[in-house]
Motif scaffolding. Structure first.
Motif, PDB file in Angstrom:
ATOM      1  N   LYS A  20       0.766  -1.173  -0.016  1.00 50.85           N
ATOM      2  CA  LYS A  20       0.132   0.078   0.021  1.00 50.85           C
ATOM      3  C   LYS A  20       0.905   1.410  -0.057  1.00 50.85           C
ATOM      4  O   LYS A  20       2.156   0.795  -0.033  1.00 50.85           O
ATOM      5  CB  LYS A  20      -0.769   0.150   1.147  1.00 50.85           C
ATOM      6  CG  LYS A  20      -0.294  -0.109   2.494  1.00 50.85           C
ATOM      7  CD  LYS A  20      -1.481  -0.037   3.511  1.00 50.85           C
ATOM      8  CE  LYS A  20      -0.761   0.191   5.105  1.00 50.85           C
ATOM      9  NZ  LYS A  20      -1.962  -0.231   6.257  1.00 50.85           N
ATOM     10  N   ASN A 102      -6.507  -1.582   2.397  1.00 51.71           N
ATOM     11  CA  ASN A 102      -7.188  -0.376   2.213  1.00 51.71           C
ATOM     12  C   ASN A 102      -8.761  -0.471   2.243  1.00 51.71           C
ATOM     13  O   ASN A 102      -9.562   0.646   2.432  1.00 51.71           O
ATOM     14  CB  ASN A 102      -6.897   0.285   1.083  1.00 51.71           C
ATOM     15  CG  ASN A 102      -5.349   0.764   1.081  1.00 51.71           C
ATOM     16  OD1 ASN A 102      -4.877   1.097   2.048  1.00 51.71           O
ATOM     17  ND2 ASN A 102      -4.809   0.494  -0.170  1.00 51.71           N
ATOM     18  N   SER A 103      -9.388  -1.457   2.514  1.00 51.62           N
ATOM     19  CA  SER A 103     -10.724  -1.817   2.786  1.00 51.62           C
ATOM     20  C   SER A 103     -10.967  -2.556   4.147  1.00 51.62           C
ATOM     21  O   SER A 103     -10.261  -3.143   4.331  1.00 51.62           O
ATOM     22  CB  SER A 103     -11.446  -2.392   1.688  1.00 51.62           C
ATOM     23  OG  SER A 103     -11.217  -3.636   1.677  1.00 51.62           O
ATOM     24  N   ALA A 104     -12.246  -2.276   4.651  1.00 52.90           N
ATOM     25  CA  ALA A 104     -12.571  -2.679   6.050  1.00 52.90           C
ATOM     26  C   ALA A 104     -12.621  -4.500   5.649  1.00 52.90           C
ATOM     27  O   ALA A 104     -12.214  -5.174   6.939  1.00 52.90           O
ATOM     28  CB  ALA A 104     -13.958  -2.409   6.330  1.00 52.90           C
TER      29      ALA A 104
END
Length: 200
Positions: A20, A102-104
Motif C-alpha cells: 500500500k 485499504n478496505s474494511a
C-alpha cells in the motif's frame, strides 16, 4: 505449578502480503525524533506507546514479524497512543494503519493478548530500560509490548517504503547490536509461553 499460556503459531506460508502507499517516518534522524518527543512532552506529558509481537512459524520455530526501514533499522509494528487512548484499542488502530488493507474486509482481526513487557525512557535519550530508575519521577516514555494472536490466515498490506520480515527467535536472542535492547530481549519474555506449532 501454573500452566504456561499457549500461543498458536501458523506457518508463514498461510499469510498473504500486498503493498500500500508508503508510510513516511515523521523524523529523518534519532535527534529529530528526540526533539519532537520533547515538544510533545511539553504539550501532553509522558509519551505512551504500544508495540505488537506478531508470531508465525517456519520449520517449527517461532518467528516474529518486524518492519524494516531502509537496510538496517527494524521495529515492531505499533506506535504512540493519543492522550487518554485505551492501549488495546490504540494498538489495533496502529496495526491497521501499519499493516491493514485499504478496505474494511482486508483488515485482520487483531486479537490483542498479554502484555509481556514494559519499557521506560527516563530522559530524552535513546536508552530505554525494563524498569523505571528510582531517581526518575517523570519518565518521558512508557512503551508496552503485547502479544497479538494471529488467525490461521490473514492478509497484510505493507507500506511500499517498508519491508515485513519474519525473524526467528534464535536470531533475535542477545543480538542487541542488530535489534536493540527491546527487540533482542523478546525471546526471554516469551519463554514462559508454550508455542503450539500448527502446520496447515
Amino acid at each position: 505449578m501454573a500452566m504456561s499460556q499457549v500461543v498458536n503459531t501458523y506457518p508463514l506460508s498461510n499469510y498473504s502480503f500486498g503493498t500500500k502507499e508508503p508510510k513516511l517516518e515523521k523524523d529523518t534522524s534519532v535527534a529529530d525524533r528526540l526533539a519532537r518527543m520533547k515538544i510533545n512532552y511539553m504539550k501532553e506529558g509522558m509519551r505512551t506507546s504500544v508495540d505488537a509481537i506478531l508470531l508465525v512459524q517456519e520449520h517449527n520455530h517461532p518467528h516474529i514479524l518486524l518492519l524494516q526501514i531502509g537496510n538496517t533499522f527494524c521495529k515492531l509494528p505499533g506506535g504512540r497512543l493519543k492522550p487518554g487512548e485505551n492501549e488495546v484499542e490504540g494498538l489495533k488502530r496502529k496495526l491497521t494503519s501499519k499493516l491493514g488493507g485499504n478496505s474494511a474486509g482486508l483488515v485482520p482481526d487483531w486479537k490483542v493478548g498479554e502484555c509481556v513487557a514494559t519499557w521506560w525512557r527516563p530522559n530524552f535519550e535513546t536508552m530505554m530500560y525494563p524498569y523505571c530508575p528510582p531517581h526518575i519521577t517523570k519518565p518521558k516514555e512508557c512503551k508496552r509490548l503485547y502479544i497479538v494472536h494471529l488467525s490461521e490466515k490473514e492478509y497484510f498490506a505493507v507500506p511500499k517504503n517498508l519491508k515485513l520480515l519474519a525473524v526467528p527467535l534464535f536470531e533475535l536472542y542477545d543480538n542487541v547490536q542488530r535489534y536493540g535492547p527491546v527487540i533482542s530481549t523478546i525471546p526471554q519474555q516469551l519463554s514462559r509461553f508454550h508455542f503450539n506449532m500448527i502446520s496447515s
